[in-house]
Design a protein around this motif. Structure first.
Motif, PDB file in Angstrom:
ATOM      1  N   ARG A 234      26.143  49.792  67.482  1.00  0.00           N
ATOM      2  CA  ARG A 234      24.888  49.053  67.615  1.00  0.00           C
ATOM      3  C   ARG A 234      23.758  49.764  66.859  1.00  0.00           C
ATOM      4  O   ARG A 234      22.945  49.140  66.196  1.00  0.00           O
ATOM      5  CB  ARG A 234      24.540  48.930  69.096  1.00  0.00           C
ATOM      6  CG  ARG A 234      23.363  48.014  69.336  1.00  0.00           C
ATOM      7  CD  ARG A 234      23.441  47.432  70.704  1.00  0.00           C
ATOM      8  NE  ARG A 234      22.960  48.371  71.686  1.00  0.00           N
ATOM      9  CZ  ARG A 234      22.183  48.024  72.709  1.00  0.00           C
ATOM     10  NH1 ARG A 234      21.829  46.766  72.855  1.00  0.00           N
ATOM     11  NH2 ARG A 234      21.794  48.916  73.563  1.00  0.00           N
ATOM     12  N   GLU A 235      23.744  51.089  66.980  1.00  0.00           N
ATOM     13  CA  GLU A 235      22.713  51.883  66.305  1.00  0.00           C
ATOM     14  C   GLU A 235      22.825  51.722  64.779  1.00  0.00           C
ATOM     15  O   GLU A 235      21.836  51.611  64.074  1.00  0.00           O
ATOM     16  CB  GLU A 235      22.898  53.354  66.705  1.00  0.00           C
ATOM     17  CG  GLU A 235      21.803  54.281  66.268  1.00  0.00           C
ATOM     18  CD  GLU A 235      20.481  53.964  66.945  1.00  0.00           C
ATOM     19  OE1 GLU A 235      20.480  53.773  68.167  1.00  0.00           O
ATOM     20  OE2 GLU A 235      19.470  53.917  66.231  1.00  0.00           O
ATOM     21  N   ILE A 236      24.064  51.734  64.289  1.00  0.00           N
ATOM     22  CA  ILE A 236      24.272  51.695  62.841  1.00  0.00           C
ATOM     23  C   ILE A 236      24.064  50.279  62.285  1.00  0.00           C
ATOM     24  O   ILE A 236      23.385  50.086  61.284  1.00  0.00           O
ATOM     25  CB  ILE A 236      25.696  52.179  62.489  1.00  0.00           C
ATOM     26  CG1 ILE A 236      25.868  53.642  62.897  1.00  0.00           C
ATOM     27  CG2 ILE A 236      25.974  52.000  60.986  1.00  0.00           C
ATOM     28  CD1 ILE A 236      27.316  54.133  62.893  1.00  0.00           C
ATOM     29  N   PHE A 237      24.666  49.272  62.951  1.00  0.00           N
ATOM     30  CA  PHE A 237      24.718  47.934  62.354  1.00  0.00           C
ATOM     31  C   PHE A 237      23.709  46.949  62.931  1.00  0.00           C
ATOM     32  O   PHE A 237      23.488  45.891  62.351  1.00  0.00           O
ATOM     33  CB  PHE A 237      26.139  47.356  62.491  1.00  0.00           C
ATOM     34  CG  PHE A 237      27.137  48.126  61.679  1.00  0.00           C
ATOM     35  CD1 PHE A 237      27.237  47.909  60.319  1.00  0.00           C
ATOM     36  CD2 PHE A 237      27.935  49.085  62.258  1.00  0.00           C
ATOM     37  CE1 PHE A 237      28.133  48.631  59.544  1.00  0.00           C
ATOM     38  CE2 PHE A 237      28.837  49.822  61.494  1.00  0.00           C
ATOM     39  CZ  PHE A 237      28.928  49.597  60.142  1.00  0.00           C
TER      40      PHE A 237
ATOM     41  N   THR B   8      25.138  57.460  57.924  1.00  0.00           N
ATOM     42  CA  THR B   8      25.695  56.135  58.185  1.00  0.00           C
ATOM     43  C   THR B   8      25.224  55.159  57.110  1.00  0.00           C
ATOM     44  O   THR B   8      24.339  55.477  56.310  1.00  0.00           O
ATOM     45  CB  THR B   8      25.234  55.607  59.552  1.00  0.00           C
ATOM     46  OG1 THR B   8      23.836  55.324  59.463  1.00  0.00           O
ATOM     47  CG2 THR B   8      25.506  56.618  60.655  1.00  0.00           C
ATOM     48  N   VAL B   9      25.775  53.953  57.140  1.00  0.00           N
ATOM     49  CA  VAL B   9      25.346  52.930  56.185  1.00  0.00           C
ATOM     50  C   VAL B   9      23.866  52.592  56.400  1.00  0.00           C
ATOM     51  O   VAL B   9      23.147  52.283  55.450  1.00  0.00           O
ATOM     52  CB  VAL B   9      26.259  51.682  56.247  1.00  0.00           C
ATOM     53  CG1 VAL B   9      26.173  50.987  57.586  1.00  0.00           C
ATOM     54  CG2 VAL B   9      25.924  50.706  55.133  1.00  0.00           C
ATOM     55  N   ALA B  10      23.397  52.695  57.652  1.00  0.00           N
ATOM     56  CA  ALA B  10      21.970  52.447  57.913  1.00  0.00           C
ATOM     57  C   ALA B  10      21.123  53.521  57.220  1.00  0.00           C
ATOM     58  O   ALA B  10      20.068  53.223  56.644  1.00  0.00           O
ATOM     59  CB  ALA B  10      21.707  52.427  59.417  1.00  0.00           C
ATOM     60  N   ASP B  11      21.589  54.775  57.251  1.00  0.00           N
ATOM     61  CA  ASP B  11      20.878  55.850  56.542  1.00  0.00           C
ATOM     62  C   ASP B  11      20.882  55.602  55.031  1.00  0.00           C
ATOM     63  O   ASP B  11      19.879  55.784  54.351  1.00  0.00           O
ATOM     64  CB  ASP B  11      21.545  57.213  56.804  1.00  0.00           C
ATOM     65  CG  ASP B  11      21.484  57.612  58.270  1.00  0.00           C
ATOM     66  OD1 ASP B  11      20.458  57.317  58.913  1.00  0.00           O
ATOM     67  OD2 ASP B  11      22.460  58.210  58.762  1.00  0.00           O
ATOM     68  N   ARG B  12      22.056  55.175  54.528  1.00  0.00           N
ATOM     69  CA  ARG B  12      22.155  54.956  53.079  1.00  0.00           C
ATOM     70  C   ARG B  12      21.260  53.787  52.651  1.00  0.00           C
ATOM     71  O   ARG B  12      20.653  53.816  51.590  1.00  0.00           O
ATOM     72  CB  ARG B  12      23.617  54.697  52.670  1.00  0.00           C
ATOM     73  CG  ARG B  12      24.522  55.894  52.968  1.00  0.00           C
ATOM     74  CD  ARG B  12      25.846  55.806  52.244  1.00  0.00           C
ATOM     75  NE  ARG B  12      26.704  54.708  52.634  1.00  0.00           N
ATOM     76  CZ  ARG B  12      27.485  54.675  53.726  1.00  0.00           C
ATOM     77  NH1 ARG B  12      27.517  55.704  54.541  1.00  0.00           N
ATOM     78  NH2 ARG B  12      28.229  53.623  53.991  1.00  0.00           N
ATOM     79  N   LEU B  13      21.188  52.762  53.516  1.00  0.00           N
ATOM     80  CA  LEU B  13      20.329  51.619  53.199  1.00  0.00           C
ATOM     81  C   LEU B  13      18.865  52.054  53.147  1.00  0.00           C
ATOM     82  O   LEU B  13      18.132  51.683  52.238  1.00  0.00           O
ATOM     83  CB  LEU B  13      20.529  50.511  54.250  1.00  0.00           C
ATOM     84  CG  LEU B  13      19.591  49.309  54.139  1.00  0.00           C
ATOM     85  CD1 LEU B  13      19.715  48.630  52.779  1.00  0.00           C
ATOM     86  CD2 LEU B  13      19.877  48.306  55.247  1.00  0.00           C
ATOM     87  N   ARG B  14      18.440  52.852  54.128  1.00  0.00           N
ATOM     88  CA  ARG B  14      17.050  53.331  54.112  1.00  0.00           C
ATOM     89  C   ARG B  14      16.789  54.155  52.862  1.00  0.00           C
ATOM     90  O   ARG B  14      15.753  54.018  52.221  1.00  0.00           O
ATOM     91  CB  ARG B  14      16.766  54.171  55.362  1.00  0.00           C
ATOM     92  CG  ARG B  14      16.542  53.337  56.609  1.00  0.00           C
ATOM     93  CD  ARG B  14      15.944  54.181  57.724  1.00  0.00           C
ATOM     94  NE  ARG B  14      16.932  55.029  58.377  1.00  0.00           N
ATOM     95  CZ  ARG B  14      17.706  54.625  59.387  1.00  0.00           C
ATOM     96  NH1 ARG B  14      17.609  53.397  59.843  1.00  0.00           N
ATOM     97  NH2 ARG B  14      18.575  55.450  59.935  1.00  0.00           N
ATOM     98  N   GLY B  15      17.749  55.007  52.501  1.00  0.00           N
ATOM     99  CA  GLY B  15      17.582  55.886  51.343  1.00  0.00           C
ATOM    100  C   GLY B  15      17.577  55.125  50.022  1.00  0.00           C
ATOM    101  O   GLY B  15      16.997  55.580  49.037  1.00  0.00           O
ATOM    102  N   ALA B  16      18.228  53.953  50.012  1.00  0.00           N
ATOM    103  CA  ALA B  16      18.400  53.233  48.743  1.00  0.00           C
ATOM    104  C   ALA B  16      17.110  52.558  48.271  1.00  0.00           C
ATOM    105  O   ALA B  16      16.971  52.258  47.087  1.00  0.00           O
ATOM    106  CB  ALA B  16      19.511  52.191  48.879  1.00  0.00           C
ATOM    107  N   ARG B  17      16.191  52.299  49.159  1.00  0.00           N
ATOM    108  CA  ARG B  17      14.914  51.654  48.809  1.00  0.00           C
ATOM    109  C   ARG B  17      15.125  50.461  47.864  1.00  0.00           C
ATOM    110  O   ARG B  17      14.673  50.448  46.720  1.00  0.00           O
ATOM    111  CB  ARG B  17      13.949  52.660  48.160  1.00  0.00           C
ATOM    112  CG  ARG B  17      13.651  53.833  49.073  1.00  0.00           C
ATOM    113  CD  ARG B  17      12.527  54.705  48.601  1.00  0.00           C
ATOM    114  NE  ARG B  17      12.226  55.716  49.611  1.00  0.00           N
ATOM    115  CZ  ARG B  17      11.480  55.520  50.691  1.00  0.00           C
ATOM    116  NH1 ARG B  17      10.912  54.341  50.890  1.00  0.00           N
ATOM    117  NH2 ARG B  17      11.268  56.476  51.564  1.00  0.00           N
TER     118      ARG B  17
END
Ligand SMILES: [Zn+2]
Length: 228
Positions: free
Chosen positions: A205-208, A9-18
């Motif tokens: 809700r989980e993602i955003f 998800t975008v939340a995963d990508r945000l965490r990965g992007a550091r």
């Protein structure tokens, strides 16, 4: 029922992007601008963030490379930033005094938890075009019609970058399970999950829910999610 296995998800990508502090600042500014219904471009971002345009351009490029937003060909206009789209989609999100477009059904449902605002969502069945209306607060859906509304969330196998163009167009509302299944067979959508509206809201809700939370709150939220 949650999202299909392996979906990033975008939340995963945000965490990965550091992201660096400046990248994070621009990312937030982009979402906040989209939420006002404004056009989001390099010059207004530079004006409001006191970061030089050349640097904004580079930051936007990095945010696009991490698939946190989508740029036009000039690299100066933000076409989409999950969950928002500047290009009209079937998913209209009515905030108190304006209307914005969401990239997909789950993204639309993610807006109230992300902005901590009550919204009305107007969309349509991805098969027959019947209208789907939803009222939601940050913590829950308060009203929706039709009561049989379902959401299709495809598995990630066809994902390419950006997801806004590959996966999002297929994440739709359907007025009934029957219309979802008919659409699936017509469109050859093999793998994915069927979500009830309330399950889709929880996914949104989980993602955003944490995308505009303060970084410390985001940490806490992630820990509590992991401990479940
Ligand atoms: Zn329908």
């Amino acid at each position: 029922m949650g999202l299909p296995d392996g979906v990033k998800t975008v939340a995963d990508r945000l965490r990965g992007a550091r992201l660096t502090a400046e990248e994070e600042c621009v990312r937030r500014r982009v979402l906040e601008r989209f939420a006002t219904g404004a056009t989001v471009n390099l010059s207004t971002l530079a004006e409001r963030s006191r970061i030089a345009p050349a640097q904004i351009r580079e930051i936007l490029r990095r945010l696009a490379a991490a698939d946190l937003l989508v740029l036009d060909g000039t690299g100066e206009i933000v076409l989409a930033a999950y969950p928002f789209s500047s290009i009209p989609t079937p998913h209209r999100v009515h905030l108190s005094d304006r209307e914005v477009f969401a990239l997909c059904a789950v993204d639309a449902l993610g807006v109230p938890p992300m902005l901590q605002k009550e919204v009305r969502i107007s969309s349509q069945c991805g098969y027959c075009g019947a209208s789907v209306e939803i009222q939601a607060r940050p913590e829950r859906v308060t009203r929706y019609f039709p009561t049989e509304t379902r959401v299709w969330f495809p598995a990630s196998e066809d994902d390419c970058c950006p997801i806004a163009e590959s996966r999002c167009p297929n994440i739709s509302f359907f007025c009934t399970s029957d219309h979802l299944e008919t659409w699936r067979s017509v469109n050859g959508q093999a793998d994915g999950v069927v979500l009830s509206l309330l399950e889709a809201f929880e996914a949104g809700r989980e993602i955003f829910g944490s995308l505009l939370a303060e970084p410390s709150a985001r940490q806490t939220r992630r820990r509590s999610w992991r401990s479940r």
